[in-house]
Structures are given as C-alpha cells and as structure tokens.
Design a protein around this motif. Structure first.
Motif, PDB file in Angstrom:
ATOM      1  N   MET A  24       0.827  -1.187   0.000  1.00 41.84           N
ATOM      2  CA  MET A  24       0.000   0.000   0.000  1.00 41.84           C
ATOM      3  C   MET A  24       0.869   1.246   0.000  1.00 41.84           C
ATOM      4  N   PRO A  25       0.404   2.329  -0.648  1.00 44.22           N
ATOM      5  CA  PRO A  25       1.178   3.566  -0.689  1.00 44.22           C
ATOM      6  C   PRO A  25       1.482   4.082   0.710  1.00 44.22           C
ATOM      7  N   GLU A  26       2.687   4.604   0.886  1.00 41.70           N
ATOM      8  CA  GLU A  26       3.086   5.158   2.173  1.00 41.70           C
ATOM      9  C   GLU A  26       2.585   6.590   2.272  1.00 41.70           C
ATOM     10  N   ALA A  27       1.366   6.740   2.767  1.00 46.04           N
ATOM     11  CA  ALA A  27       0.756   8.066   2.828  1.00 46.04           C
ATOM     12  C   ALA A  27       1.333   8.913   3.946  1.00 46.04           C
ATOM     13  N   GLY A  28       2.008   8.296   4.892  1.00 51.47           N
ATOM     14  CA  GLY A  28       2.577   9.022   6.024  1.00 51.47           C
ATOM     15  C   GLY A  28       2.421   8.226   7.298  1.00 51.47           C
ATOM     16  N   SER A  29       3.038   8.703   8.366  1.00 53.47           N
ATOM     17  CA  SER A  29       2.892   8.021   9.647  1.00 53.47           C
ATOM     18  C   SER A  29       1.475   8.221  10.177  1.00 53.47           C
ATOM     19  N   ASP A  30       1.075   7.378  11.117  1.00 55.47           N
ATOM     20  CA  ASP A  30      -0.262   7.495  11.699  1.00 55.47           C
ATOM     21  C   ASP A  30      -0.470   8.883  12.293  1.00 55.47           C
ATOM     22  N   ALA A  31       0.563   9.405  12.957  1.00 54.60           N
ATOM     23  CA  ALA A  31       0.453  10.731  13.585  1.00 54.60           C
ATOM     24  C   ALA A  31       0.291  11.825  12.538  1.00 54.60           C
ATOM     25  N   GLU A  32       0.917  11.644  11.383  1.00 55.37           N
ATOM     26  CA  GLU A  32       0.814  12.637  10.312  1.00 55.37           C
ATOM     27  C   GLU A  32      -0.579  12.635   9.701  1.00 55.37           C
ATOM     28  N   LEU A  33      -1.210  11.473   9.626  1.00 56.13           N
ATOM     29  CA  LEU A  33      -2.527  11.335   9.002  1.00 56.13           C
ATOM     30  C   LEU A  33      -3.677  11.647   9.951  1.00 56.13           C
ATOM     31  N   ASP A  34      -3.416  11.569  11.246  1.00 59.40           N
ATOM     32  CA  ASP A  34      -4.457  11.783  12.253  1.00 59.40           C
ATOM     33  C   ASP A  34      -4.866  13.251  12.289  1.00 59.40           C
ATOM     34  N   ARG A  35      -6.113  13.525  11.936  1.00 56.93           N
ATOM     35  CA  ARG A  35      -6.610  14.904  11.918  1.00 56.93           C
ATOM     36  C   ARG A  35      -7.294  15.303  13.218  1.00 56.93           C
ATOM     37  N   ASN A  36      -7.376  14.401  14.161  1.00 62.64           N
ATOM     38  CA  ASN A  36      -8.098  14.675  15.406  1.00 62.64           C
ATOM     39  C   ASN A  36      -7.189  15.046  16.567  1.00 62.64           C
ATOM     40  N   THR A  37      -5.890  14.813  16.416  1.00 55.97           N
ATOM     41  CA  THR A  37      -4.953  15.089  17.498  1.00 55.97           C
ATOM     42  C   THR A  37      -4.658  16.581  17.589  1.00 55.97           C
ATOM     43  N   ASP A  38      -4.675  17.099  18.801  1.00 52.54           N
ATOM     44  CA  ASP A  38      -4.381  18.507  19.040  1.00 52.54           C
ATOM     45  C   ASP A  38      -2.878  18.685  19.220  1.00 52.54           C
ATOM     46  N   TRP A  39      -2.252  19.444  18.319  1.00 46.81           N
ATOM     47  CA  TRP A  39      -0.809  19.667  18.373  1.00 46.81           C
ATOM     48  C   TRP A  39      -0.436  20.981  19.062  1.00 46.81           C
ATOM     49  N   VAL A  40      -1.417  21.791  19.380  1.00 43.59           N
ATOM     50  CA  VAL A  40      -1.143  23.076  20.017  1.00 43.59           C
ATOM     51  C   VAL A  40      -0.733  22.851  21.476  1.00 43.59           C
ATOM     52  N   PHE A  41       0.328  23.541  21.917  1.00 51.50           N
ATOM     53  CA  PHE A  41       0.738  23.423  23.316  1.00 51.50           C
ATOM     54  C   PHE A  41       1.186  24.782  23.822  1.00 51.50           C
ATOM     55  N   MET A  42       1.179  24.942  25.144  1.00 55.14           N
ATOM     56  CA  MET A  42       1.578  26.195  25.771  1.00 55.14           C
ATOM     57  C   MET A  42       2.992  26.055  26.323  1.00 55.14           C
ATOM     58  N   PRO A  43       3.966  26.696  25.702  1.00 50.44           N
ATOM     59  CA  PRO A  43       5.340  26.591  26.198  1.00 50.44           C
ATOM     60  C   PRO A  43       5.531  27.325  27.515  1.00 50.44           C
ATOM     61  N   ASP A  44       6.497  26.875  28.271  1.00 48.10           N
ATOM     62  CA  ASP A  44       6.866  27.487  29.545  1.00 48.10           C
ATOM     63  C   ASP A  44       8.141  28.293  29.312  1.00 48.10           C
ATOM     64  N   ALA A  45       8.069  29.601  29.488  1.00 47.94           N
ATOM     65  CA  ALA A  45       9.205  30.479  29.212  1.00 47.94           C
ATOM     66  C   ALA A  45      10.411  30.169  30.084  1.00 47.94           C
ATOM     67  N   ALA A  46      10.193  29.478  31.202  1.00 47.28           N
ATOM     68  CA  ALA A  46      11.300  29.160  32.105  1.00 47.28           C
ATOM     69  C   ALA A  46      12.073  27.918  31.671  1.00 47.28           C
ATOM     70  N   LEU A  47      11.558  27.183  30.683  1.00 54.45           N
ATOM     71  CA  LEU A  47      12.179  25.927  30.260  1.00 54.45           C
ATOM     72  C   LEU A  47      13.014  26.114  28.998  1.00 54.45           C
ATOM     73  N   PRO A  48      14.016  25.256  28.791  1.00 55.28           N
ATOM     74  CA  PRO A  48      14.803  25.301  27.548  1.00 55.28           C
ATOM     75  C   PRO A  48      13.950  24.895  26.356  1.00 55.28           C
TER      76      PRO A  48
END
Length: 255
Positions: A26-50
């Motif tokens: 089957m064609p390699e359409a991408g990894s499961d994480a790349e194809l998943d449209r339901n996962t929220d990738w937005v995160f809040m960074p902590d300015a105190a962390l590297p």
C-alpha cells in the motif's frame, strides 16, 4: 480473432498482477500521527524551560508528541508546523530541508536541535528532486548520495549558527519489499555513512536510530513500510527524549 483474445488475456494478467502488487504494498501516505486529523498539536510553552526543536520527516512526526510528553516540565518541544499551527509539517528531503526549517530556526533561541534527513532523499522518484513516487529501480533517487552530502552539509552549516546542542538521528531501516515508493534496505546504510562522516567533522552527536530499531523491526515497524506502529514510535520517542536530556545537561553545564 485469436490474436485479439491473446492480447486481451496478456493485458488482463498484467492488470491483475499490478492490482495484486498494490494490495500487498500500500502507498506510504505518512505516519499514523501525520494522518491523524483529530490530534491537538497546540501546546503552551513554559518560558522558564529550555527550547528543543525536532526536525525531520514523518518518522519524527510519529514520535514528536511522545517526546513532548516525556520532557514535560523539562523542556518545550517544537517542530515545524502548518501556517495555522495546528498540523505538523514534514521536512521531506534535503532538497527542501532548509526552506522548511529556516522559519523555525529563526523563531526561537534553541538549546537543543534533534534533526534527520535521508528517508526521502533515498527513495526512488519519477524525476529527480521531486516527490513523484516510483517503484522502478531504474528511476532516480530524490537526491543522489553526492547531492545528499552537499545538501546536508549546507543544512548543518546553518544549524551550527544556532549555537544549540545538535543531535543527528540516523535514518531508520527499510525492509525488503518496501514500495510506493521504492526504497531498498541498503540505501539507509549508504546515506547514513555519508551523514555520520559529516557529523564527525562538525563534532555533532549521532543518535543511531537505525541500529536501535534494526533488531526490533518485526515488532515495531509496519510490514513492508518505513513507518512505525505505535509501539515502535513510543520506543523511538523514549530513546530520543533520553538523548535530548543528556544534551540539555551538557548545555546547562556550559553556561
């Protein structure tokens, strides 16, 4: 009439063989994480962390969120994203590597950059430097080994300017029979050797994911596919997170 029937029969056999090949590869359409449209990738960074940046193709997309979770409270983990910030962006091959990465390189002061290019470069394509998939071994690779070396050197020169601790991840294995597009098991070995030579010249740490994954492919990797099962992506994420933590400690000691 007989000739017409014979030609029809031959054509039918070719068609059925092609269909059978497509079913088994089957064609390699991408990894499961790349194809998943339901996962929220937005995160809040902590300015105190590297700040940590992960650069790579769909294999890295498959482990980025797990690395973020493993380093929660220890580092902010970023990767190139879509313009609206909701979807991960694939860094593809070294042909477009700098173009994809440059906006991220300039967006933060990075403490660690974990990067990889190779899996797209070594795949066979209908026309060089494109993503037009091919299963024909006579067709070119996206980048020849010589082009890969030249392009990767250019990328490394830019990454060095960031003053971050750099980690190069070797390209993960390809199993026999991997198609859509064609990749051969010996290609990662050849391209990794080129990359490791460059990293040695720049004294950049190598995270050898190829060697790490090789004994576990049956359990971790999808059949005849370069992408990984969830268990494999998690295992890689644990390795990547551990190496990043070690480099963060080095960075802190150097300050």
């Amino acid at each position: 009439m007989k000739n017409v029937i014979e030609r029809f029969s031959i054509g039918l056999v070719v068609f059925l063989c092609t269909c059978t090949l497509s079913l088994h590869a089957m064609p390699e359409a991408g990894s499961d994480a790349e194809l998943d449209r339901n996962t929220d990738w937005v995160f809040m960074p902590d300015a105190a962390l590297p700040n940590v940046l992960i650069l790579g193709d769909s294999i890295s997309i498959g482990y980025t969120r797990q690395v973020r979770e493993l380093l929660q409270g220890k580092a902010n983990v970023y990767r190139p994203m879509s313009a609206d910030g909701t979807r991960p962006r694939n860094c593809n091959g070294t042909v477009v590597g700098l173009k994809v990465s440059q906006p991220m390189l300039q967006s933060h002061q990075w403490d660690v950059i974990h990067f990889n290019w190779g899996l797209h470069d070594l795949k066979h394509v209908k026309r060089a430097h494109t993503n037009e998939k091919s299963n024909d071994p006579q067709d070119p690779q996206q980048s020849t080994p010589q082009e890969y070396e030249r392009n990767l050197r250019e990328i490394v020169r830019e990454l060095v300017k960031s003053d971050a601790q750099l980690i190069f991840a070797t390209t993960t294995p390809v199993v026999p029979g991997t198609l859509n597009p064609l990749r051969t098991p010996d290609a990662p070995v050849e391209y990794n050797a080129i990359a490791v030579k460059i990293m040695a010249e720049y004294q950049i740490r190598v995270n050898d994911l190829h060697a790490y994954c090789l004994p576990n492919l049956a359990e971790w990797q999808q059949p005849k596919n370069v992408h990984f099962k969830p268990k494999g992506s998690q295992a890689i994420a644990e390795r990547v997170a551990a190496v990043i933590l070690e480099e963060l400690a080095k960075k802190e000691r150097s300050l």
